[in-house]
Design a protein around this motif. Structure first.
Motif, PDB file in Angstrom:
ATOM      1  N   THR A  96       0.837  -1.191   0.000  1.00 61.91           N
ATOM      2  CA  THR A  96       0.000   0.000   0.000  1.00 61.91           C
ATOM      3  C   THR A  96       0.879   1.251   0.000  1.00 61.91           C
ATOM      4  OG1 THR A  96      -1.926   1.029   1.042  1.00 61.91           O
ATOM      5  CG2 THR A  96      -0.254   0.110   2.523  1.00 61.91           C
ATOM      6  N   TRP A  97       0.306   2.400   0.254  1.00 61.14           N
ATOM      7  CA  TRP A  97       1.023   3.666   0.280  1.00 61.14           C
ATOM      8  C   TRP A  97       0.557   4.490   1.470  1.00 61.14           C
ATOM      9  CZ3 TRP A  97      -2.864   2.635  -3.219  1.00 61.14           C
ATOM     10  CH2 TRP A  97      -4.013   3.403  -3.100  1.00 61.14           C
ATOM     11  N   PHE A  98       1.251   5.599   1.699  1.00 62.28           N
ATOM     12  CA  PHE A  98       0.849   6.565   2.712  1.00 62.28           C
ATOM     13  C   PHE A  98       0.348   7.800   1.981  1.00 62.28           C
ATOM     14  CE2 PHE A  98       1.927  10.355   5.234  1.00 62.28           C
ATOM     15  CZ  PHE A  98       1.065  10.147   6.285  1.00 62.28           C
ATOM     16  N   ASP A  99      -0.817   8.275   2.356  1.00 64.22           N
ATOM     17  CA  ASP A  99      -1.429   9.426   1.696  1.00 64.22           C
ATOM     18  C   ASP A  99      -1.230  10.679   2.531  1.00 64.22           C
ATOM     19  OD1 ASP A  99      -3.062  11.005  -0.007  1.00 64.22           O
ATOM     20  OD2 ASP A  99      -4.727  10.693   1.370  1.00 64.22           O
ATOM     21  N   PHE A 100      -0.499  11.644   1.975  1.00 64.11           N
ATOM     22  CA  PHE A 100      -0.294  12.934   2.634  1.00 64.11           C
ATOM     23  C   PHE A 100      -1.036  14.030   1.865  1.00 64.11           C
ATOM     24  CE2 PHE A 100       2.611  16.394   4.278  1.00 64.11           C
ATOM     25  CZ  PHE A 100       2.330  16.196   5.620  1.00 64.11           C
ATOM     26  N   THR A 101      -2.078  13.630   1.099  1.00 65.83           N
ATOM     27  CA  THR A 101      -2.811  14.577   0.249  1.00 65.83           C
ATOM     28  C   THR A 101      -4.299  14.648   0.558  1.00 65.83           C
ATOM     29  OG1 THR A 101      -3.252  12.914  -1.450  1.00 65.83           O
ATOM     30  CG2 THR A 101      -1.213  14.175  -1.672  1.00 65.83           C
ATOM     31  N   ASN A 102      -4.743  14.040   1.641  1.00 70.04           N
ATOM     32  CA  ASN A 102      -6.160  14.060   2.034  1.00 70.04           C
ATOM     33  C   ASN A 102      -7.064  13.392   0.997  1.00 70.04           C
ATOM     34  OD1 ASN A 102      -5.605  15.540   4.431  1.00 70.04           O
ATOM     35  ND2 ASN A 102      -5.487  17.406   3.208  1.00 70.04           N
ATOM     36  N   ARG A 103      -6.588  12.332   0.407  1.00 69.29           N
ATOM     37  CA  ARG A 103      -7.387  11.575  -0.568  1.00 69.29           C
ATOM     38  C   ARG A 103      -7.595  10.145  -0.078  1.00 69.29           C
ATOM     39  NH1 ARG A 103      -3.687  14.202  -4.753  1.00 69.29           N
ATOM     40  NH2 ARG A 103      -4.957  15.875  -5.638  1.00 69.29           N
ATOM     41  N   GLY A 104      -8.161  10.012   1.099  1.00 68.54           N
ATOM     42  CA  GLY A 104      -8.356   8.706   1.724  1.00 68.54           C
ATOM     43  C   GLY A 104      -9.271   7.780   0.943  1.00 68.54           C
ATOM     44  N   ASN A 105     -10.142   8.336   0.090  1.00 64.89           N
ATOM     45  CA  ASN A 105     -11.039   7.477  -0.686  1.00 64.89           C
ATOM     46  C   ASN A 105     -10.284   6.586  -1.671  1.00 64.89           C
ATOM     47  OD1 ASN A 105     -10.318   9.620  -2.371  1.00 64.89           O
ATOM     48  ND2 ASN A 105     -12.264   9.581  -3.454  1.00 64.89           N
ATOM     49  N   LEU A 106      -9.035   6.939  -1.984  1.00 67.80           N
ATOM     50  CA  LEU A 106      -8.255   6.133  -2.922  1.00 67.80           C
ATOM     51  C   LEU A 106      -7.976   4.732  -2.381  1.00 67.80           C
ATOM     52  CD1 LEU A 106      -5.717   8.810  -4.180  1.00 67.80           C
ATOM     53  CD2 LEU A 106      -7.634   7.825  -5.436  1.00 67.80           C
ATOM     54  N   TYR A 107      -7.829   4.602  -1.073  1.00 65.73           N
ATOM     55  CA  TYR A 107      -7.598   3.275  -0.491  1.00 65.73           C
ATOM     56  C   TYR A 107      -8.769   2.349  -0.824  1.00 65.73           C
ATOM     57  CZ  TYR A 107      -3.885   5.381   2.342  1.00 65.73           C
ATOM     58  OH  TYR A 107      -2.759   6.027   2.768  1.00 65.73           O
ATOM     59  N   PHE A 108      -9.980   2.849  -0.667  1.00 62.20           N
ATOM     60  CA  PHE A 108     -11.154   2.031  -0.984  1.00 62.20           C
ATOM     61  C   PHE A 108     -11.249   1.778  -2.482  1.00 62.20           C
ATOM     62  CE2 PHE A 108     -15.494   1.831  -2.547  1.00 62.20           C
ATOM     63  CZ  PHE A 108     -15.918   0.662  -1.929  1.00 62.20           C
ATOM     64  N   LEU A 109     -11.153   2.840  -3.272  1.00 60.48           N
ATOM     65  CA  LEU A 109     -11.342   2.701  -4.713  1.00 60.48           C
ATOM     66  C   LEU A 109     -10.336   1.743  -5.340  1.00 60.48           C
ATOM     67  CD1 LEU A 109     -12.099   6.407  -5.649  1.00 60.48           C
ATOM     68  CD2 LEU A 109     -13.716   4.505  -5.535  1.00 60.48           C
ATOM     69  N   LEU A 110      -9.091   1.757  -4.842  1.00 62.58           N
ATOM     70  CA  LEU A 110      -8.045   0.914  -5.415  1.00 62.58           C
ATOM     71  C   LEU A 110      -7.846  -0.379  -4.624  1.00 62.58           C
ATOM     72  CD1 LEU A 110      -5.499   3.687  -6.386  1.00 62.58           C
ATOM     73  CD2 LEU A 110      -7.324   2.689  -7.749  1.00 62.58           C
ATOM     74  N   ASP A 111      -8.719  -0.610  -3.653  1.00 65.16           N
ATOM     75  CA  ASP A 111      -8.725  -1.841  -2.863  1.00 65.16           C
ATOM     76  C   ASP A 111      -7.373  -2.094  -2.195  1.00 65.16           C
ATOM     77  OD1 ASP A 111      -9.839  -4.044  -1.688  1.00 65.16           O
ATOM     78  OD2 ASP A 111      -9.690  -5.328  -3.458  1.00 65.16           O
ATOM     79  N   ARG A 112      -6.906  -1.084  -1.466  1.00 65.51           N
ATOM     80  CA  ARG A 112      -5.641  -1.185  -0.728  1.00 65.51           C
ATOM     81  C   ARG A 112      -5.896  -0.899   0.741  1.00 65.51           C
ATOM     82  NH1 ARG A 112      -1.313  -3.181  -3.867  1.00 65.51           N
ATOM     83  NH2 ARG A 112      -1.957  -2.796  -6.001  1.00 65.51           N
ATOM     84  N   ASP A 113      -5.053  -1.461   1.599  1.00 62.40           N
ATOM     85  CA  ASP A 113      -5.172  -1.212   3.033  1.00 62.40           C
ATOM     86  C   ASP A 113      -4.740   0.213   3.358  1.00 62.40           C
ATOM     87  OD1 ASP A 113      -6.049  -3.753   3.637  1.00 62.40           O
ATOM     88  OD2 ASP A 113      -4.034  -4.525   3.963  1.00 62.40           O
ATOM     89  N   CYS A 114      -5.462   0.823   4.273  1.00 63.34           N
ATOM     90  CA  CYS A 114      -5.098   2.144   4.782  1.00 63.34           C
ATOM     91  C   CYS A 114      -4.182   1.918   5.985  1.00 63.34           C
ATOM     92  CB  CYS A 114      -6.341   2.934   5.182  1.00 63.34           C
ATOM     93  SG  CYS A 114      -5.959   4.548   5.883  1.00 63.34           S
ATOM     94  N   PRO A 115      -2.932   2.359   5.921  1.00 61.57           N
ATOM     95  CA  PRO A 115      -1.999   2.076   7.012  1.00 61.57           C
ATOM     96  C   PRO A 115      -2.170   2.973   8.232  1.00 61.57           C
ATOM     97  CG  PRO A 115      -0.893   3.323   5.316  1.00 61.57           C
ATOM     98  CD  PRO A 115      -2.283   3.050   4.813  1.00 61.57           C
ATOM     99  N   MET A 116      -3.057   3.952   8.158  1.00 59.42           N
ATOM    100  CA  MET A 116      -3.234   4.922   9.239  1.00 59.42           C
ATOM    101  C   MET A 116      -4.623   4.809   9.850  1.00 59.42           C
ATOM    102  SD  MET A 116      -0.430   6.509   9.208  1.00 59.42           S
ATOM    103  CE  MET A 116       0.472   5.166   8.489  1.00 59.42           C
ATOM    104  N   ARG A 117      -4.754   5.345  11.033  1.00 60.37           N
ATOM    105  CA  ARG A 117      -6.077   5.459  11.659  1.00 60.37           C
ATOM    106  C   ARG A 117      -6.818   6.672  11.110  1.00 60.37           C
ATOM    107  NH1 ARG A 117      -4.945   4.349  18.070  1.00 60.37           N
ATOM    108  NH2 ARG A 117      -4.403   2.173  17.818  1.00 60.37           N
ATOM    109  N   GLN A 118      -6.087   7.701  10.752  1.00 56.69           N
ATOM    110  CA  GLN A 118      -6.681   8.954  10.300  1.00 56.69           C
ATOM    111  C   GLN A 118      -6.537   9.067   8.786  1.00 56.69           C
ATOM    112  OE1 GLN A 118      -4.001   8.772  12.381  1.00 56.69           O
ATOM    113  NE2 GLN A 118      -4.788   9.271  14.389  1.00 56.69           N
ATOM    114  N   LEU A 119      -7.611   9.481   8.136  1.00 58.04           N
ATOM    115  CA  LEU A 119      -7.580   9.591   6.678  1.00 58.04           C
ATOM    116  C   LEU A 119      -7.047  10.936   6.194  1.00 58.04           C
ATOM    117  CD1 LEU A 119     -10.900   7.892   5.590  1.00 58.04           C
ATOM    118  CD2 LEU A 119      -8.591   7.033   5.338  1.00 58.04           C
TER     119      LEU A 119
END
Length: 193
Positions: A96-119
């Motif tokens: 997966t990746w770390f998102d520093f751009t406030n685009r948390g919906n990408l984890y769902f859309l691309l079917d990847r795990d979100c490594p953080m508690r906060q989106l």
């Protein structure tokens, strides 16, 4: 709450023993209809029933498996496509990746795990939460790259505060442990060193 109370008031006024109160009931019915604006709702429903396709011309249909047929703004669809292509060519299925751009919906859309508690970056603004985010990135070897906002103009910020200012400890960590790899359409990809 207002609609049931007004309905009960109208009902009680029609059944009142006082002739003046009964005579005001039709006026209250008319007032309630004017407040409800039923003709506007009828016009909207009619327009929606006769519409073929999206009402906004600036939309595009997504072709991702988890969002097939969903409509998105064209600018957002471009970003989704850029991230999808990069992730497909740089990640294994369990990475997966770390998102520093406030685009948390990408984890769902691309079917990847979100490594953080906060989106969003604004959710970990305090130093304690920033340290927690850094710890989670360090402990997760499956985080292979970071999505970074464009500089100097951060178009992904919340309330006009750039993410690097809002979360300076996380930003410093990313600079130290990730390196710029690829940029397309204002989306920056930094790979893990």
């Amino acid at each position: 709450m207002a609609a049931p109370l007004i309905t009960i008031a109208i009902f009680r006024m029609f059944r009142s023993r006082n002739p003046v109160t009964r005579s005001l009931a039709p006026a209250l019915v008319i007032l309630a209809l004017m407040i409800g604006q039923p003709t506007a709702h009828i016009a909207i429903v009619g327009a929606l029933r006769h519409a073929h396709g999206p009402l906004d011309s600036d939309t595009r249909e997504l072709a991702l498996p988890r969002a097939r047929g969903a409509l998105s703004k064209s600018s957002d669809a471009v970003v989704i496509d850029i991230v999808q292509r990069y992730a497909a060519s740089h990640l294994k299925t369990d990475e997966t990746w770390f998102d520093f751009t406030n685009r948390g919906n990408l984890y769902f859309l691309l079917d990847r795990d979100c490594p953080m508690r906060q989106l969003e970056v604004a959710f970990y603004e305090t130093e304690e939460r920033q340290r927690d985010v850094i710890r989670r990135i360090e402990q997760n070897p499956r985080v292979r790259f970071a999505l970074m906002p464009p500089e100097p103009a951060d178009n992904t910020s919340v309330d006009g505060v750039p993410n690097r200012v809002r979360a300076p400890f996380v930003y410093a960590y990313l600079i130290e442990h990730f390196t710029p790899d690829y940029e397309e359409g204002g989306v920056n990809f930094w790979r893990r060193r």
